[in-house]
Scaffold this motif. Structure first.
Motif, PDB file in Angstrom:
ATOM      1  N   UNK A 105      23.466 -25.163  54.817  1.00  0.00           N
ATOM      2  CA  UNK A 105      23.083 -25.320  56.231  1.00  0.00           C
ATOM      3  C   UNK A 105      22.286 -24.098  56.682  1.00  0.00           C
ATOM      4  N   UNK A 106      21.062 -23.959  56.216  1.00  0.00           N
ATOM      5  CA  UNK A 106      20.258 -22.776  56.570  1.00  0.00           C
ATOM      6  C   UNK A 106      19.890 -22.768  58.050  1.00  0.00           C
ATOM      7  N   UNK A 107      19.671 -21.570  58.574  1.00  0.00           N
ATOM      8  CA  UNK A 107      19.327 -21.436  59.990  1.00  0.00           C
ATOM      9  C   UNK A 107      17.932 -21.963  60.296  1.00  0.00           C
ATOM     10  N   UNK A 108      17.043 -21.880  59.324  1.00  0.00           N
ATOM     11  CA  UNK A 108      15.662 -22.274  59.576  1.00  0.00           C
ATOM     12  C   UNK A 108      15.058 -22.911  58.332  1.00  0.00           C
ATOM     13  N   UNK A 109      14.431 -24.061  58.535  1.00  0.00           N
ATOM     14  CA  UNK A 109      13.759 -24.755  57.438  1.00  0.00           C
ATOM     15  C   UNK A 109      12.269 -24.394  57.435  1.00  0.00           C
ATOM     16  N   UNK A 110      11.665 -24.535  56.278  1.00  0.00           N
ATOM     17  CA  UNK A 110      10.245 -24.216  56.155  1.00  0.00           C
ATOM     18  C   UNK A 110       9.648 -24.975  54.969  1.00  0.00           C
ATOM     19  N   UNK A 111       8.370 -25.316  55.096  1.00  0.00           N
ATOM     20  CA  UNK A 111       7.615 -25.950  54.010  1.00  0.00           C
ATOM     21  C   UNK A 111       6.706 -24.944  53.313  1.00  0.00           C
ATOM     22  N   UNK A 112       6.973 -23.648  53.522  1.00  0.00           N
ATOM     23  CA  UNK A 112       6.098 -22.608  52.995  1.00  0.00           C
ATOM     24  C   UNK A 112       5.964 -22.644  51.478  1.00  0.00           C
ATOM     25  N   UNK A 113       7.072 -22.873  50.775  1.00  0.00           N
ATOM     26  CA  UNK A 113       7.029 -22.886  49.307  1.00  0.00           C
ATOM     27  C   UNK A 113       6.172 -24.044  48.799  1.00  0.00           C
ATOM     28  N   UNK A 114       6.351 -25.219  49.405  1.00  0.00           N
ATOM     29  CA  UNK A 114       5.566 -26.392  48.969  1.00  0.00           C
ATOM     30  C   UNK A 114       4.115 -26.262  49.408  1.00  0.00           C
ATOM     31  N   UNK A 115       3.885 -25.610  50.535  1.00  0.00           N
ATOM     32  CA  UNK A 115       2.514 -25.356  50.971  1.00  0.00           C
ATOM     33  C   UNK A 115       1.801 -24.478  49.957  1.00  0.00           C
ATOM     34  N   UNK A 116       2.516 -23.481  49.443  1.00  0.00           N
ATOM     35  CA  UNK A 116       1.916 -22.610  48.436  1.00  0.00           C
ATOM     36  C   UNK A 116       1.605 -23.392  47.157  1.00  0.00           C
ATOM     37  N   UNK A 117       2.508 -24.292  46.773  1.00  0.00           N
ATOM     38  CA  UNK A 117       2.271 -25.107  45.571  1.00  0.00           C
ATOM     39  C   UNK A 117       1.035 -25.974  45.752  1.00  0.00           C
ATOM     40  N   UNK A 118       0.888 -26.589  46.937  1.00  0.00           N
ATOM     41  CA  UNK A 118      -0.269 -27.444  47.184  1.00  0.00           C
ATOM     42  C   UNK A 118      -1.561 -26.628  47.253  1.00  0.00           C
ATOM     43  N   UNK A 119      -1.467 -25.401  47.750  1.00  0.00           N
ATOM     44  CA  UNK A 119      -2.648 -24.545  47.775  1.00  0.00           C
ATOM     45  C   UNK A 119      -3.122 -24.196  46.367  1.00  0.00           C
ATOM     46  N   UNK A 120      -2.206 -24.185  45.435  1.00  0.00           N
ATOM     47  CA  UNK A 120      -2.526 -23.861  44.043  1.00  0.00           C
ATOM     48  C   UNK A 120      -2.266 -25.073  43.154  1.00  0.00           C
ATOM     49  N   UNK A 121      -2.654 -26.243  43.664  1.00  0.00           N
ATOM     50  CA  UNK A 121      -2.355 -27.497  42.973  1.00  0.00           C
ATOM     51  C   UNK A 121      -2.969 -27.561  41.582  1.00  0.00           C
ATOM     52  N   UNK A 122      -4.137 -26.952  41.388  1.00  0.00           N
ATOM     53  CA  UNK A 122      -4.812 -27.038  40.091  1.00  0.00           C
ATOM     54  C   UNK A 122      -3.934 -26.486  38.971  1.00  0.00           C
ATOM     55  N   UNK A 123      -3.293 -25.347  39.231  1.00  0.00           N
ATOM     56  CA  UNK A 123      -2.435 -24.736  38.217  1.00  0.00           C
ATOM     57  C   UNK A 123      -1.259 -25.630  37.883  1.00  0.00           C
ATOM     58  N   UNK A 124      -0.592 -26.139  38.911  1.00  0.00           N
ATOM     59  CA  UNK A 124       0.597 -26.948  38.679  1.00  0.00           C
ATOM     60  C   UNK A 124       0.263 -28.324  38.113  1.00  0.00           C
ATOM     61  N   UNK A 125      -0.851 -28.914  38.532  1.00  0.00           N
ATOM     62  CA  UNK A 125      -1.256 -30.200  37.971  1.00  0.00           C
ATOM     63  C   UNK A 125      -1.620 -30.069  36.495  1.00  0.00           C
ATOM     64  N   UNK A 126      -2.284 -28.977  36.154  1.00  0.00           N
ATOM     65  CA  UNK A 126      -2.606 -28.741  34.747  1.00  0.00           C
ATOM     66  C   UNK A 126      -1.325 -28.579  33.931  1.00  0.00           C
ATOM     67  N   UNK A 127      -0.368 -27.819  34.467  1.00  0.00           N
ATOM     68  CA  UNK A 127       0.896 -27.629  33.761  1.00  0.00           C
ATOM     69  C   UNK A 127       1.661 -28.944  33.660  1.00  0.00           C
ATOM     70  N   UNK A 128       1.619 -29.746  34.729  1.00  0.00           N
ATOM     71  CA  UNK A 128       2.254 -31.065  34.703  1.00  0.00           C
ATOM     72  C   UNK A 128       1.618 -31.946  33.637  1.00  0.00           C
ATOM     73  N   UNK A 129       0.285 -31.909  33.556  1.00  0.00           N
ATOM     74  CA  UNK A 129      -0.415 -32.710  32.561  1.00  0.00           C
ATOM     75  C   UNK A 129      -0.020 -32.333  31.146  1.00  0.00           C
TER      76      UNK A 129
END
Length: 294
Positions: A50-74
């Motif tokens: 039950x965190x005090x504050x939620x955030x999408x910051x981590x996923x925003x960072x992943x989407x900003x660097x989607x090329x790296x993660x998509x290549x690794x996923x591939x």
């Protein structure tokens, strides 16, 4: 008619299984919640259901660097698909041969397979062998072959299944009709072995999907990094993302260093969680049938 004692034991068994299932699910729930937790909150208070504050910051960072993660996923998807198919084929072929008790030399071959379950040459000798003899360093085969392509435990499971779960009369009937061993294997054994093949496939697929050691030992080329290797690099240092070809210009100090690890872990484990339920019934049946000697 079910007695009262049987009902009580049944209720108790259900309660125990519910508790055990909840204990198994809680870490995954915490992982998902932590990935949506604000970075500052996570640093100050730690991870919480039950965190005090939620955030999408981590996923925003992943989407900003989607090329790296998509290549690794591939890379991960390709290695998992090819590796699983090859593993199932080689395991089934080897296990079928070892299941023939009257085959000359089969006892020695079984001994060789069992020996590998107990002993190995060690990491240094294995590394030298693959790098200097087979020259697989920084190639696709470095992710495919070492340690994962065949497993003695799964060979033994499949061998026991072929030997004890398929009636010998089926083999004899096929031979009387003039079928060759290869025809028997392809047209009779494989269709009757879906549970054990699904079990081997699932175990191999999970092993390939979760593998990061082959990348660590045999791969320096970042283009061949799997999603688990990327996660391992992040665990060592979030700043390592800059060397993986990320597109974000943020400095290491600005990165969501704590929660991005959780977000990448969620992204990495999600496909397995989605696929596993479809193979669960085959997995349980195949594992039991292959492990029990008749």
């Amino acid at each position: 008619m079910v007695s009262k004692d049987q009902k009580r034991w049944k209720i108790l068994a259900h309660v125990v299984m519910i508790v055990m299932s909840a204990l198994a699910l809680l870490p995954f729930i915490l992982l998902i919640i932590a990935s949506f937790t604000d970075e500052t909150t996570a640093l100050l208070n730690g991870y919480s259901y039950f965190p005090e504050k939620f955030s999408l910051g981590a996923y925003k960072y992943i989407f900003q660097n989607a090329a790296t993660f998509l290549r690794a996923y591939g890379v991960t998807i390709l290695v998992t698909v090819v590796g699983t198919i090859c593993s199932v084929i080689l395991t089934a072929l080897t296990a079928y041969v070892l299941s023939k008790r009257n085959l000359p030399g089969v006892k020695i071959m079984n001994l060789f397979v069992l020996f590998t379950m107990l002993f190995n040459g060690g990491l240094v000798a294995t590394y030298i062998n693959y790098v200097t003899v087979f020259h697989i360093k920084d190639t696709f085969f470095a992710l495919l072959v070492p340690n994962l392509l065949m497993n003695a435990f799964m060979i033994m499971l499949a061998r026991n299944y072929f030997e004890h779960s398929i009636p010998e009369e089926i083999y004899e009937s096929a031979r009387i009709d003039g079928a060759s061993e290869f025809t028997i294997f392809v047209k009779l054994v494989l269709p009757l072995s879906v549970p054990i093949l699904a079990t081997v496939g699932l175990m191999s697929g999970i092993a390939y999907w979760n593998d990061w050691q082959n990348s660590l030992y045999y791969v320096n080329d970042k283009a061949l990094y799997s999603i688990q290797a990327v996660l391992n690099s992040i665990n060592e240092s979030v700043a390592a993302l800059a060397t993986l070809g990320t597109s974000s210009g943020a400095s290491a100090a600005d990165l969501p260093t704590t929660t991005v690890r959780m977000a990448v872990a969620v992204v990495g484990i999600l496909p397995i969680l989605l696929i596993y339920p479809f193979f669960q019934k085959y997995f349980a049946k195949g594992l039991m049938a292959g492990s029990v000697k008749g």
